[in-house]
Design an enzyme around this catalytic site. Structure first.
Site, PDB file in Angstrom:
ATOM      1  N   CYS A  81     -19.266  52.946  25.159  1.00 34.76           N
ATOM      2  CA  CYS A  81     -18.099  52.507  24.376  1.00 34.76           C
ATOM      3  C   CYS A  81     -17.821  51.448  23.781  1.00 34.76           C
ATOM      4  O   CYS A  81     -16.944  50.901  23.208  1.00 34.76           O
ATOM      5  CB  CYS A  81     -16.751  53.093  25.281  1.00 34.76           C
ATOM      6  SG  CYS A  81     -17.103  54.759  25.985  1.00 34.76           S
ATOM      7  N   CYS A 214      -4.963  59.116  28.868  1.00 36.19           N
ATOM      8  CA  CYS A 214      -6.251  59.276  28.727  1.00 36.19           C
ATOM      9  C   CYS A 214      -6.665  59.296  27.093  1.00 36.19           C
ATOM     10  O   CYS A 214      -5.801  60.140  26.371  1.00 36.19           O
ATOM     11  CB  CYS A 214      -6.980  60.583  29.141  1.00 36.19           C
ATOM     12  SG  CYS A 214      -6.659  60.860  30.969  1.00 36.19           S
ATOM     13  N   SER A 215      -7.511  58.566  26.773  1.00 33.26           N
ATOM     14  CA  SER A 215      -7.989  58.243  25.313  1.00 33.26           C
ATOM     15  C   SER A 215      -8.657  59.887  24.852  1.00 33.26           C
ATOM     16  O   SER A 215      -9.263  60.442  25.779  1.00 33.26           O
ATOM     17  CB  SER A 215      -8.809  57.257  24.864  1.00 33.26           C
ATOM     18  OG  SER A 215     -10.033  57.354  25.740  1.00 33.26           O
ATOM     19  N   HIS A 344     -10.476  57.269  20.174  1.00 33.39           N
ATOM     20  CA  HIS A 344     -11.783  56.462  20.407  1.00 33.39           C
ATOM     21  C   HIS A 344     -13.019  57.201  20.020  1.00 33.39           C
ATOM     22  O   HIS A 344     -13.608  57.758  20.997  1.00 33.39           O
ATOM     23  CB  HIS A 344     -11.626  56.609  21.975  1.00 33.39           C
ATOM     24  CG  HIS A 344     -12.375  55.895  22.743  1.00 33.39           C
ATOM     25  ND1 HIS A 344     -13.289  54.754  22.203  1.00 33.39           N
ATOM     26  CD2 HIS A 344     -13.015  56.008  24.128  1.00 33.39           C
ATOM     27  CE1 HIS A 344     -14.180  54.439  23.096  1.00 33.39           C
ATOM     28  NE2 HIS A 344     -14.116  55.106  24.170  1.00 33.39           N
TER      29      HIS A 344
END
Length: 395
Positions: A81, A214-215, A344
């Site tokens: 990430c 939550c992404s 994301h």
């Protein structure tokens, strides 16, 4: 030699499958926008680091070829990430080291619908590069049938609650703030506001984290043109943003020694990366006006407040509740909506953070503009692991 961001661009972040496009279409849009923003052509670009996690080797070339076929070196970058910020860091190093005057950093991701598996490849946990991290989690909290990333951050949230008295409402306040901020971001995947009650009432992904904390998985791309001072002067470029300092830290023994999910998800890495960046810049968190940080889950924003020095350990829940991290407070954190609401796409996230900060420092962020913003901080983290902290300043 100083390095400056001369242009940025990004696509809208979208739910996978929303548009019939390929990753190279995303890069053509985001990279083309960054070049246009800088006022240069691809022929002037000397090297191209390209970040992504899910496509095969040399996908960076396939994507960059949409911008031109000039034969320049292309580097394929994967740091989970933290990939986008890693691509930006390579671009900065190439310019600061004097090897290049103009580098284009690209990041993209075309993801599958649904939650991530054991790692960025979604594969078997035992073979995953993050198996050690999940092993720490399993030893303390067990292993459930819910998405592994939600489990490990959920474990960190429960530990923070047990250790410091952090409440579910404080966790939800992070998500409510970021959803509220995203209303004014045309690039955000979600643009609906949700209050704390709505966040708490959303379906639980893994206790205590609800879906709105939550992404999501996302498709999208982002880009930044990084140039030297001499290149900017020669080309008469304006609207520059200086990369004042940048630091990357990977896992140390501290990540694993305590057996705590708070450490294993990266708080020690973030703390050390921030310390190094502050030291190199001669700046501190009190000099920062606007922050884009890695809120992959609501708890990670609280952990990062502490790592960046915004508050002492254990006081991050009270900090977000106080309004200190939104408009009218001491800092504005994630004016873009953050990962939770903006989206994301792993390889693009760090560069999208940079794009938002550049717009903020130029005064070009529209309804989400942070008044008088002069110094911005980006924090991008990936399990496995890497934490990158970048300090940007209006030139």
């Amino acid at each position: 030699m100083k390095a400056y961001v001369a242009g940025v661009g990004m696509t809208r972040f979208e739910k996978p499958g929303t548009r019939e496009w390929q990753y190279w279409d995303m890069v053509r849009e985001a990279g083309g926008a960054a070049l246009a923003d800088a006022g240069i052509s691809y022929n002037e670009v000397e090297q191209v680091p390209v970040g992504y996690c899910f496509q095969p080797s040399t996908a960076g070339q396939r994507a960059a070829y949409e911008l031109g076929l000039t034969g320049v070196p292309v580097y394929n970058v994967n740091n989970n990430c933290a990939t986008g910020a890693t691509a930006l860091m390579l671009a900065r190093q190439l310019v600061e080291g004097g090897g290049c005057d103009c580098v284009l950093a690209l990041g993209f991701e075309k993801m599958r619908k649904g939650a991530l598996g054991a790692g960025a490849d979604g594969g078997d946990l035992a073979a995953s590069p993050v198996a050690r991290h999940y092993g720490i989690m399993a030893a303390r909290h067990g292993f459930a049938a819910t998405p592994p990333t939600a489990q490990i951050f959920g474990g960190a949230a429960r530990e923070h609650m047990e250790r410091h008295g952090t409440t579910e409402a404080q966790l939800a306040a992070v998500a409510a703030k970021n959803h509220r901020h995203s209303v004014h971001n045309p690039y955000a995947q979600f643009r609906d506001a949700h209050d704390v009650d709505a966040v708490l009432a959303a379906p639980t992904v893994h206790r205590p984290l609800t879906r709105l904390q939550c992404s999501p998985t996302s498709d999208g791309a982002a880009a930044a043109v990084v140039v030297s001072e001499r290149f900017a002067e020669r080309r008469g470029l304006g609207g520059l943003t200086e990369i004042v300092a940048q630091a990357m830290v990977t896992d140390t023994a501290e990540s694993f020694a305590s057996g705590s999910c708070i450490d294993v998800v990266g708080q020690p890495m973030s703390r050390e990366a921030a310390r190094q960046a502050y030291e190199r810049a001669g700046l501190g968190i009190d000099d920062v006006d606007v922050v884009e940080l890695h809120d992959c889950f609501s708890v990670n924003e609280l952990l990062t407040y502490e790592a960046l020095g915004m508050c002492p350990a254990g006081e991050s829940g009270a900090l977000v509740e106080s309004g200190a991290t939104t408009y009218g407070g001491r800092w504005v954190v994630n004016p873009s909506g953050g990962l939770i609401s903006k989206g994301h796409p792993l390889g693009a996230t760090g560069l999208a953070q940079a794009a938002e900060l550049v717009w903020q420092l130029r005064g070009e962020a529209g309804e989400r503009q942070v008044p008088g913003a002069r110094v911005g901080l980006a924090h991008n983290i990936g399990l496995g692991g890497a934490a990158v902290v970048t300090l940007l300043r209006a030139a």
